[in-house]
Design a protein around this motif. Structure first.
Motif, PDB file in Angstrom:
ATOM      1  N   UNK A  74       7.767   5.572  -6.309  1.00 33.58           N
ATOM      2  CA  UNK A  74       7.447   4.682  -5.176  1.00 33.58           C
ATOM      3  C   UNK A  74       6.032   4.122  -5.303  1.00 33.58           C
ATOM      4  N   UNK A  75       5.092   4.957  -5.743  1.00 35.12           N
ATOM      5  CA  UNK A  75       3.720   4.469  -5.941  1.00 35.12           C
ATOM      6  C   UNK A  75       3.708   3.354  -6.985  1.00 35.12           C
TER       7      UNK A  75
ATOM      8  N   UNK B  89       2.460  -0.523  -6.399  1.00 31.87           N
ATOM      9  CA  UNK B  89       1.244  -1.027  -7.049  1.00 31.87           C
ATOM     10  C   UNK B  89       1.514  -1.903  -8.272  1.00 31.87           C
ATOM     11  N   UNK B  90       2.675  -1.763  -8.863  1.00 37.55           N
ATOM     12  CA  UNK B  90       2.933  -2.464 -10.121  1.00 37.55           C
ATOM     13  C   UNK B  90       3.842  -3.667  -9.947  1.00 37.55           C
ATOM     14  N   UNK B  91       3.985  -4.429 -11.012  1.00 34.72           N
ATOM     15  CA  UNK B  91       4.860  -5.600 -10.946  1.00 34.72           C
ATOM     16  C   UNK B  91       6.334  -5.198 -10.827  1.00 34.72           C
TER      17      UNK B  91
ATOM     18  N   UNK C 284       5.727  -3.313 -15.878  1.00 33.89           N
ATOM     19  CA  UNK C 284       4.780  -3.375 -16.990  1.00 33.89           C
ATOM     20  C   UNK C 284       4.764  -2.015 -17.711  1.00 33.89           C
TER      21      UNK C 284
ATOM     22  N   UNK D  95       2.467   0.079 -18.321  1.00 35.36           N
ATOM     23  CA  UNK D  95       1.696   1.140 -17.657  1.00 35.36           C
ATOM     24  C   UNK D  95       2.566   1.919 -16.675  1.00 35.36           C
ATOM     25  N   UNK D  96       3.308   1.201 -15.850  1.00 33.16           N
ATOM     26  CA  UNK D  96       4.072   1.878 -14.799  1.00 33.16           C
ATOM     27  C   UNK D  96       5.360   2.492 -15.338  1.00 33.16           C
TER      28      UNK D  96
ATOM     29  N   UNK E 195      -1.273  -5.545 -16.739  1.00 34.23           N
ATOM     30  CA  UNK E 195      -0.390  -4.486 -16.237  1.00 34.23           C
ATOM     31  C   UNK E 195      -0.057  -4.607 -14.748  1.00 34.23           C
ATOM     32  N   UNK E 196      -0.886  -5.300 -14.009  1.00 36.07           N
ATOM     33  CA  UNK E 196      -0.721  -5.323 -12.555  1.00 36.07           C
ATOM     34  C   UNK E 196      -0.107  -6.612 -12.060  1.00 36.07           C
ATOM     35  N   UNK E 197       0.207  -6.643 -10.776  1.00 34.77           N
ATOM     36  CA  UNK E 197       0.778  -7.861 -10.202  1.00 34.77           C
ATOM     37  C   UNK E 197      -0.260  -8.984 -10.130  1.00 34.77           C
TER      38      UNK E 197
ATOM     39  N   UNK F 183      -2.697  -5.821  -6.431  1.00 36.59           N
ATOM     40  CA  UNK F 183      -2.424  -4.629  -5.621  1.00 36.59           C
ATOM     41  C   UNK F 183      -3.706  -3.808  -5.488  1.00 36.59           C
TER      42      UNK F 183
ATOM     43  N   UNK G  31      -4.464  -0.821  -6.247  1.00 29.68           N
ATOM     44  CA  UNK G  31      -4.815  -0.007  -7.414  1.00 29.68           C
ATOM     45  C   UNK G  31      -5.668  -0.793  -8.397  1.00 29.68           C
ATOM     46  N   UNK G  32      -5.255  -2.021  -8.690  1.00 32.54           N
ATOM     47  CA  UNK G  32      -5.964  -2.784  -9.721  1.00 32.54           C
ATOM     48  C   UNK G  32      -7.246  -3.414  -9.183  1.00 32.54           C
TER      49      UNK G  32
ATOM     50  N   UNK H  97      -0.117   9.337  -2.876  1.00 29.65           N
ATOM     51  CA  UNK H  97       0.895  10.354  -3.148  1.00 29.65           C
ATOM     52  C   UNK H  97       0.936  11.395  -2.030  1.00 29.65           C
TER      53      UNK H  97
END
Lengths: 453, 453
Positions: free
Chosen positions: A56-57, A61-63, A78, A80-81, B61-63, B78, B80-81, B222
């Motif tokens: 879920x995290x 946070x990711x695409x 991506x 990374x995730x 790696x991120x959105x 996001x 995180x990034x 988390x």
């Protein structure tokens, strides 16, 4: 500069220059075996609560899509995730491989980042497998370098794991021998993970695998982009050896590079129980198969064990939870006797079943001088079985099933993978079979595709 | 359970329950000061190579968009990034704050994750500032707990930073006193970062800040989702204190909670040079201002210093690089004498300018018994200036500019921020001015918006 002056550079150069052609066939076949074994472990953990949290995290946070496959959700994102989530799942059911000398679970921190990046960069199957070997050879040697004193406080799979992941991803990104040490430097300075969570049975193991995989992956990408790291993050005066160990041995870092293949020293887990029960389980199976016995034919089993087994297993007599059952010698042998196996499904379903419980009470442990003297170099399984018709039969196994000298056949690995996949409800038997076929033929693939669907 | 039995629980409870109303006004105003100071540090690093590498990784790696602001790129992504990139930029020009007792740079690992998450969850200005205070109070105490032995090998900003970030983000996510320890547990088991990179002048400092911020942020999310961590990851038998320190003191974790505000003990950096040059620079400025001297009026300067200054600064006579110039007492005083300041711009432009070099050669260091005896509790600045017309003038400053007893005014903080922003070419003077106004009025904002544009 010689290897002994700068062993981590030698290790980095080895990882950067490793080619498919230099790796013996038997090692490459074992890498395929380990990959399938890893895939089963991941798929078994699809619904595990801590793994779902990390999933879920990652989704938050990711695409929402990308080149890399999240095996437990069938989505993409991506690299990374994908690495983060697949790694979190790798170790949950504790059925993944282990390297005894380094007390390190390499698959959990190598395959997840390697697969994610291979899918992203369009690597061939040979390139992926070569990268995996690089990750194993680096991670295991870093674990051996950090030593036993490190393991007392630190979870080596987590700490050495960042370097294992960086090496595998670095190989896929074609890092040069000059760039790879920077990946190691960035990975090492993110090495983390302590055992304190065991006291609370907290979820940190899943985080450790996820963190190591993601941090190592990031380190390799950064190194490719010119981001620098410490040249001696392992053996330097303010490096990990000094900070996190009291018996770090830099010579281990370059031990037998190119001749000793530590990947092939890795053990598969066959039974889903504490490793201390495995030798006796194997010995009991041997007696039962050789003498065509059923559970009901057995009146009594004495397991002749090393002291460590008594220390670890001695306390659990009647298990209250599935987890405790995995530390109950009687329950493990009961499942073996009744079902012929002690897998995740058998534990969940039958750890308190009447027939298993009845067998459990027939099992005793006795310290055996020979078995104890051989430990921990060899984990000998020795049982004496008394049958209901009055015979006494003995069984002995010198290497537990799954160790390098008694490894699993491909049929056994497929069977374990199918069972783990069913356990997790992650794929149909046909999908799992197709994934097996894909991995067995991986070295011939021009481009690593999705493993599922 | 009392505080002394479980001090990390007391610290976690404090962080979870901290409310705006409980924080003294002066502490809250200082938090605003520190936020503006942090923003300047981030904006100064816009084009720094290692920061750009981490930015490119985040973009890969991120959105491509999201609720949180990447200050150096003006993009969004996001939380995180945004936290990862903004944190990487925080410490690059080394103009961010420092807490002397813990040798910890709190802003670098608190503001980046706190701002990113505040923007994502729609927090108010008061909620953001409260979370920042929680992050400072936790991070500084964890740094003090880990102690001097830890700092010999580990970069405390990196290691304690994961907990600082987790506390700040955890407060924004409204973690309960029962959830916050899980965030601490996950953050602590990701604590990492060693000094080895200093030997190679590698880029790890930027990675350390990024890693701590991202790992702490993840730990808090988390924990909100039920993911568990070790209850005593700091003080437990297999925790960080045992693994990474030999003088860890659990009592420090709960020291003065609610009465001692460690955030207010934090120092601003005023000059862009090594801290050991700051007392003498301030004393010289005092003499020159009080006596209306110009650089050309001065024939000789003797700085009366502590031994540590001679040890650290003594080697650099004629600096070859900007970095070395920041460790050259003569160059620092030369910039002060000629320009009235020794900021990033003056260093880059004039560290070898003839007038500065001429002044440099008039400067000597002498060990002073009183100054040395007071160190490190007090960093006294003492100079004797001989003028070209034959006078001898003395100056003395008992706390260097920026320390809590001699802190910067809001005008000075704005001026420093404007200069840092111009240095980085990150925003126009008008944009920087608007950002200042936004931060000074933050406590009245119902929702934290973007700081720029």
């Amino acid at each position: 500069m010689s290897t002994s002056d700068h062993p981590s550079q030698a290790l980095a150069t080895f990882a950067a220059e490793l080619s498919f052609e230099r790796i013996p066939d038997a090692v490459m076949r074992r890498a395929e075996d380990l990959m399938l074994d890893w895939l089963g472990s991941v798929l078994a953990a699809r619904s595990a609560r801590p793994v779902r949290s990390i999933q879920r995290f990652a989704e938050m946070m990711g695409p929402a899509e990308g080149p890399s496959e999240v095996l437990i959700s069938r989505r993409t994102t991506s690299p990374l995730f994908a690495a983060l989530v697949n790694a979190a799942a790798s170790h949950y059911v504790e059925q993944d491989d282990v390297h005894n000398g380094s007390v390190f679970h390499p698959a959990a921190v190598v395959f997840a980042p390697a697969l994610a990046v291979a899918q992203a960069v369009g690597a061939s199957g040979k390139q992926l497998l070569t990268a995996v070997v690089a990750g194993y050879e680096v991670g295991i040697r870093v674990g051996e370098f950090l030593g036993r004193s490190h393991y007392r406080t630190f979870h080596t799979t987590s700490t050495a794991g960042t370097l294992a992941a960086a090496a595998a991803v670095g190989r896929l990104l074609d890092l040069t021998p000059a760039q790879m040490p920077h990946a190691f430097g960035s990975a090492g300075t993110q090495s983390a993970g302590v055992w304190e969570f065991l006291r609370d049975a907290a979820d940190s193991k899943q985080l450790h695998c996820a963190h190591a995989s993601a941090a190592g992956l990031m380190s390799a990408y950064l190194a490719q982009d010119g981001f620098t790291g410490a040249a001696r993050v392992l053996e330097g005066a303010q490096g990990l050896g000094v900070g996190m160990s009291s018996d770090a041995d830099p010579a281990k870092l370059a031990d037998g590079l190119g001749t000793r293949w530590t990947l092939a020293e890795t053990s598969f887990k066959f039974h889903a129980s504490c490793r201390h029960t495995h030798p006796a389980a194997d010995a009991l199976l041997q007696v039962m198969q050789q003498n065509r016995l059923k559970a009901g034919d057995i009146a009594r089993v004495v397991t002749h064990v090393h002291q460590g087994a008594i220390d670890v297993l001695g306390r659990v007599v009647v298990p209250a939870t599935v987890h405790q059952a995995k530390f109950s010698m009687g329950t493990v042998l009961g499942l073996i006797a009744v079902h012929g196996r002690a897998g995740l499904t058998e534990f969940d379903r039958d750890f308190l079943a009447p027939e298993v419980a009845a067998f459990r009470d027939k099992v005793m442990m006795e310290l055996d001088g020979d078995v104890d003297a051989a430990y921990p170099a060899r984990w000998i399984g020795k049982v004496s079985v008394t049958t209901t018709d009055g015979r006494t039969l003995t069984g002995r196994v010198d290497e537990p099933k799954g160790d390098p000298g008694n490894t699993l056949s491909r049929a056994e690995i497929e069977d374990k993978m199918q069972r783990l996949t069913q356990y997790g409800g992650s794929a149909t038997a046909e999908e799992a079979k197709a994934a097996c076929a894909r991995i067995w033929s991986l070295a011939g693939e021009a481009r690593v595709g999705r493993l599922l669907g």
